[in-house]
Design an enzyme around this catalytic site. Structure first.
Site, PDB file in Angstrom:
ATOM      1  N   ASP A 160     -11.898  23.737   8.563  1.00  0.00           N
ATOM      2  CA  ASP A 160     -11.840  22.596   7.646  1.00  0.00           C
ATOM      3  C   ASP A 160     -11.509  21.320   8.421  1.00  0.00           C
ATOM      4  O   ASP A 160     -12.092  20.260   8.190  1.00  0.00           O
ATOM      5  CB  ASP A 160     -10.783  22.858   6.567  1.00  0.00           C
ATOM      6  N   HIS A 188      -6.983  27.226   2.285  1.00  0.00           N
ATOM      7  CA  HIS A 188      -8.380  27.237   2.735  1.00  0.00           C
ATOM      8  C   HIS A 188      -9.235  27.619   1.530  1.00  0.00           C
ATOM      9  O   HIS A 188      -9.620  28.774   1.341  1.00  0.00           O
ATOM     10  CB  HIS A 188      -8.602  28.230   3.879  1.00  0.00           C
TER      11      HIS A 188
HETATM   12  N1  LIG Z   1     -10.832  30.878   7.162  1.00  0.00           N
HETATM   13  C1  LIG Z   1     -12.049  30.410   7.322  1.00  0.00           C
HETATM   14  O1  LIG Z   1     -12.239  29.203   7.613  1.00  0.00           O
HETATM   15  C2  LIG Z   1     -13.279  31.280   7.149  1.00  0.00           C
HETATM   16  C3  LIG Z   1     -13.164  32.568   6.717  1.00  0.00           C
HETATM   17  N2  LIG Z   1     -14.287  33.367   6.573  1.00  0.00           N
HETATM   18  C4  LIG Z   1     -14.073  34.751   6.128  1.00  0.00           C
HETATM   19  O2  LIG Z   1     -14.117  35.620   7.260  1.00  0.00           O
HETATM   20  C5  LIG Z   1     -14.399  36.949   6.807  1.00  0.00           C
HETATM   21  C6  LIG Z   1     -15.429  37.622   7.706  1.00  0.00           C
HETATM   22  O3  LIG Z   1     -16.668  36.951   7.626  1.00  0.00           O
HETATM   23  P1  LIG Z   1     -17.987  37.584   8.272  1.00  0.00           P
HETATM   24  O4  LIG Z   1     -17.750  38.014   9.667  1.00  0.00           O
HETATM   25  O5  LIG Z   1     -19.073  36.613   7.999  1.00  0.00           O
HETATM   26  O6  LIG Z   1     -18.167  38.865   7.340  1.00  0.00           O
HETATM   27  P2  LIG Z   1     -19.030  40.181   7.605  1.00  0.00           P
HETATM   28  O7  LIG Z   1     -19.152  40.848   6.281  1.00  0.00           O
HETATM   29  O8  LIG Z   1     -20.246  39.883   8.404  1.00  0.00           O
HETATM   30  O9  LIG Z   1     -18.076  41.059   8.532  1.00  0.00           O
HETATM   31  C7  LIG Z   1     -16.884  41.602   8.094  1.00  0.00           C
HETATM   32  C8  LIG Z   1     -16.619  42.844   8.934  1.00  0.00           C
HETATM   33  O10 LIG Z   1     -15.322  43.321   8.616  1.00  0.00           O
HETATM   34  C9  LIG Z   1     -15.357  44.713   8.621  1.00  0.00           C
HETATM   35  N3  LIG Z   1     -14.203  45.231   7.881  1.00  0.00           N
HETATM   36  C10 LIG Z   1     -14.053  45.346   6.533  1.00  0.00           C
HETATM   37  N4  LIG Z   1     -12.865  45.903   6.256  1.00  0.00           N
HETATM   38  C11 LIG Z   1     -12.251  46.131   7.433  1.00  0.00           C
HETATM   39  C12 LIG Z   1     -11.003  46.712   7.797  1.00  0.00           C
HETATM   40  N5  LIG Z   1     -10.166  47.185   6.876  1.00  0.00           N
HETATM   41  N6  LIG Z   1     -10.700  46.792   9.117  1.00  0.00           N
HETATM   42  C13 LIG Z   1     -11.541  46.347  10.052  1.00  0.00           C
HETATM   43  N7  LIG Z   1     -12.753  45.801   9.770  1.00  0.00           N
HETATM   44  C14 LIG Z   1     -13.091  45.700   8.475  1.00  0.00           C
HETATM   45  C15 LIG Z   1     -16.712  45.055   8.005  1.00  0.00           C
HETATM   46  O11 LIG Z   1     -17.126  46.371   8.351  1.00  0.00           O
HETATM   47  C16 LIG Z   1     -17.596  43.997   8.660  1.00  0.00           C
HETATM   48  O12 LIG Z   1     -18.150  44.443   9.885  1.00  0.00           O
HETATM   49  C17 LIG Z   1     -14.815  36.803   5.346  1.00  0.00           C
HETATM   50  O13 LIG Z   1     -13.677  37.127   4.545  1.00  0.00           O
HETATM   51  C18 LIG Z   1     -15.125  35.315   5.211  1.00  0.00           C
HETATM   52  O14 LIG Z   1     -14.973  34.875   3.890  1.00  0.00           O
HETATM   53  C19 LIG Z   1     -15.528  32.914   6.901  1.00  0.00           C
HETATM   54  C20 LIG Z   1     -15.694  31.625   7.342  1.00  0.00           C
HETATM   55  C21 LIG Z   1     -14.590  30.711   7.475  1.00  0.00           C
HETATM   56  O1  LIG Z   2     -16.525  30.870   1.682  1.00  0.00           O
HETATM   57  C1  LIG Z   2     -16.668  31.650   2.648  1.00  0.00           C
HETATM   58  O2  LIG Z   2     -16.762  32.892   2.572  1.00  0.00           O
HETATM   59  C2  LIG Z   2     -16.724  31.064   4.027  1.00  0.00           C
HETATM   60  C3  LIG Z   2     -15.627  30.131   4.274  1.00  0.00           C
HETATM   61  O3  LIG Z   2     -14.458  30.399   4.036  1.00  0.00           O
HETATM   62  C4  LIG Z   2     -15.955  28.835   4.846  1.00  0.00           C
HETATM   63  O4  LIG Z   2     -17.088  28.646   5.331  1.00  0.00           O
HETATM   64  O5  LIG Z   2     -15.091  27.962   4.828  1.00  0.00           O
END
Ligand SMILES: NC(=O)C1=CN([C@@H]2O[C@H](COP(=O)(O)OP(=O)(O)OC[C@H]3O[C@@H](n4cnc5c(N)ncnc54)[C@H](O)[C@@H]3O)[C@@H](O)[C@H]2O)C=CC1
Ligand SMILES: O=C([O-])CC(=O)C(=O)O
Length: 329
Positions: A160, A188
């Site tokens: 952000d 967030h």
């Molecule tokens: N804080 C922030 O600014 C942001 C947060 N996010 C969040 O990050 C997270 C991950 O995003 P992506 O990589 O795109 O998702 P994704 O769905 O591509 O990958 C998530 C991975 O986590 C694994 N997983 C699920 N439960 C698990 C557990 N208990 N232990 C270990 N691994 C586990 C899944 O098998 C999968 O490989 C989402 O919750 C998304 O909303 C995404 C963008 C920004």
């Molecule tokens: O909304 C989502 O899952 C991804 C996210 O947190 C972001 O891009 O800030």
């Protein structure tokens, strides 16, 4: 002298963010160009094969700083001796799922992971939670780790922060490098508050340079706060490379420090500063030095900022109440 490798655990290693993150950690961008790392990839059983594929690619990069990769679906093994933990894996919201269901499903992930960190991580463990809802997931993990100092649990609002820097630079026609002291407050989520009132653009007050509260209220703030949704709409998938980049920035700054005269934004346990209820994991302006962050004190909060900070903090309080009611904290 050969340095002891730093153990970096990444959960959700086979996911989108994991794929954009691991290569940068292994190349030295997380901790420094002279710091060897050992990677621990923690996945659920269904993710192990893909994690093995990523590990093969990591091997094929022949990164000089990469001293080993372990892959596991057992949190106790995954966090054993961890110095840095990036909690990326989370349960995404699926169709028909209420917010309470999402919090409960993530409680099932972050509570056992917090306990495993408590029981097995190294004494100097630093935790960054990326998986959403990041602030409240960090609170759940922290509550399950009573032996780890609470301030080691942080949540990511650096994406952000970077989004806000970029929007402000585009509006004012300066390079991002000319902007300092920007702040993200709160959660967030769409209630977050990107604050330019203390920011500086080439040494001048950013709010005065912009001189347009309508643009701030109606364009800048919603663009930053809803950027995640806009990326999903455009890309058909959530932010991955920019999220990985922000995770690298967050930990790099925490470990190596903020630049003189500047600060950054981190989701951290509140000590009550700026009227944010103690214990909530909320985003603040912080400086970092020698691996320790400190909330920037003494900023005047005007009425425009106060209402927006309060609204985001209220949402965090509601999330805390919800996970308390579920017995997760
Ligand atoms: N804080 C922030 O600014 C942001 C947060 N996010 C969040 O990050 C997270 C991950 O995003 P992506 O990589 O795109 O998702 P994704 O769905 O591509 O990958 C998530 C991975 O986590 C694994 N997983 C699920 N439960 C698990 C557990 N208990 N232990 C270990 N691994 C586990 C899944 O098998 C999968 O490989 C989402 O919750 C998304 O909303 C995404 C963008 C920004
Ligand atoms: O909304 C989502 O899952 C991804 C996210 O947190 C972001 O891009 O800030």
């Amino acid at each position: 002298m050969t340095r002891t490798p730093v153990n970096v655990t990444v959960t959700g290693a086979a996911g989108q963010i994991g794929y954009a993150l691991l290569f940068r950690i292994a190349s030295g961008q997380l901790l420094g160009a002279d710091v060897p790392v050992r990677l621990r990839l923690l996945e659920i059983p269904q993710g192990l094969k893909a994690a093995e594929g990523t590990a093969m690619e990591l091997d094929d990069c022949a990164f000089p700083l990469l001293r080993g990769i372990d892959i596991t679906d057992d949190p106790d093994t995954g966090f054993d001796g961890a110095n840095v933990a990036l909690l990326v894996g989370a349960r995404p919201r699926t169709k028909g799922m209420e917010r309470g269901d999402l919090l409960e499903a993530n409680g099932g992930i972050f509570k056992p992971q917090g306990k495993a960190i408590n029981d097995h991580a190294a004494d100097d463990i630093k935790v960054l939670v990326v998986g959403n809802p990041a602030n409240t997931n960090a609170l759940i993990a922290q509550a399950a780790a009573p032996d780890v100092p609470g301030e080691r649990f942080t949540a990511m609002t650096r994406l952000d922060h970077n989004r806000a820097l970029s929007q402000l630079a585009a509006r004012t026609g300066v390079p991002v490098s000319e902007i300092r002291r920007l702040t993200i407050w709160g959660n967030h989520s769409a209630t977050q508050y990107p604050d330019v009132f203390h920011a500086e653009i080439a040494g001048k007050n950013a709010a005065e340079v912009v001189d347009d509260r309508t643009w701030l209220a109606d364009t800048f703030i919603p663009t930053v706060a809803k950027r995640g949704a806009a990326i999903i709409e455009a890309r058909g998938a959530s932010s991955a490379a920019s999220a990985a980049n922000a995770a690298i920035d967050h930990v790099h700054t925490w470990v190596n420090g903020t630049a003189e005269g500047d600060w950054t934004s981190m989701g951290i346990p509140s000590d009550g500063s700026y009227g944010v209820a103690e214990g909530l994991i909320s985003s603040f302006p912080v400086t970092c030095k020698d691996g320790v962050y400190k909330i920037v004190q003494g900023l005047d909060i005007n009425e425009f900022s106060r209402t927006r900070i309060d609204a985001s903090v209220k949402e965090l309080e509601e999330e805390r109440e919800a996970v308390r009611a579920l017995g997760l904290i």
